[in-house]
Write a protein that holds these residues in place. Structure first.
Motif, PDB file in Angstrom:
ATOM      1  N   THR A 109       0.822  -1.201   0.000  1.00  0.00           N
ATOM      2  CA  THR A 109       0.000   0.000   0.000  1.00  0.00           C
ATOM      3  C   THR A 109       0.859   1.256   0.000  1.00  0.00           C
ATOM      4  OG1 THR A 109      -0.064   0.289   2.410  1.00  0.00           O
ATOM      5  CG2 THR A 109      -1.671  -1.231   1.458  1.00  0.00           C
ATOM      6  N   GLU A 136      -7.822  -3.093   2.848  1.00  0.00           N
ATOM      7  CA  GLU A 136      -7.399  -3.572   4.163  1.00  0.00           C
ATOM      8  C   GLU A 136      -8.614  -3.764   5.073  1.00  0.00           C
ATOM      9  OE1 GLU A 136      -4.665  -2.217   7.968  1.00  0.00           O
ATOM     10  OE2 GLU A 136      -4.483  -1.101   6.097  1.00  0.00           O
ATOM     11  N   ILE A 142       0.673  -5.659   6.042  1.00  0.00           N
ATOM     12  CA  ILE A 142       0.586  -4.414   5.279  1.00  0.00           C
ATOM     13  C   ILE A 142       1.995  -3.845   5.120  1.00  0.00           C
ATOM     14  CG2 ILE A 142      -0.396  -2.087   5.193  1.00  0.00           C
ATOM     15  CD1 ILE A 142      -2.511  -4.348   5.105  1.00  0.00           C
TER      16      ILE A 142
END
Length: 102
Positions: free
Chosen positions: A17, A28, A40
């Protein structure tokens, strides 16, 4: 490319991301709603972020984020994930990869 593949293989669900990307936050949140806890990796906060972004683009990520891997395999971007969710197969993919336990 090696770092992307390495990070993508360390957890059942991985999302690359950028901290300012609203679609990244939405994907997410979707994973968390389904019961998954994805790894992440925010490219704009990683020293190797630009190199990883170029590697993701070479994989076909346009735009480069979010880039989603399930079970170590590149699944696609937000539109691909939303399509899987709408057709009802995203949750099963996450279960099969071990990202969600029943």
């Amino acid at each position: 490319m090696d770092r992307v593949k390495d990070l993508a293989s360390k957890k059942a669900a991985v999302i690359f991301t950028k901290s300012s990307c609203c679609m990244c936050h939405s994907i997410e949140a979707l994973f968390r709603e389904l019961g998954a806890s994805p790894a992440i990796h925010e490219l704009d906060r990683d020293a190797s972020g630009r190199d990883m972004e170029r590697a993701l683009q070479r994989l076909g990520c346009q735009p480069s984020v979010p880039a989603i891997f399930i079970g170590g395999k590149f699944v696609g971007s937000s539109k691909d994930i939303i399509s899987l969710h709408v057709e009802g197969s995203l949750k099963q993919k996450l279960i099969d990869a071990g990202a969600i336990w029943l």
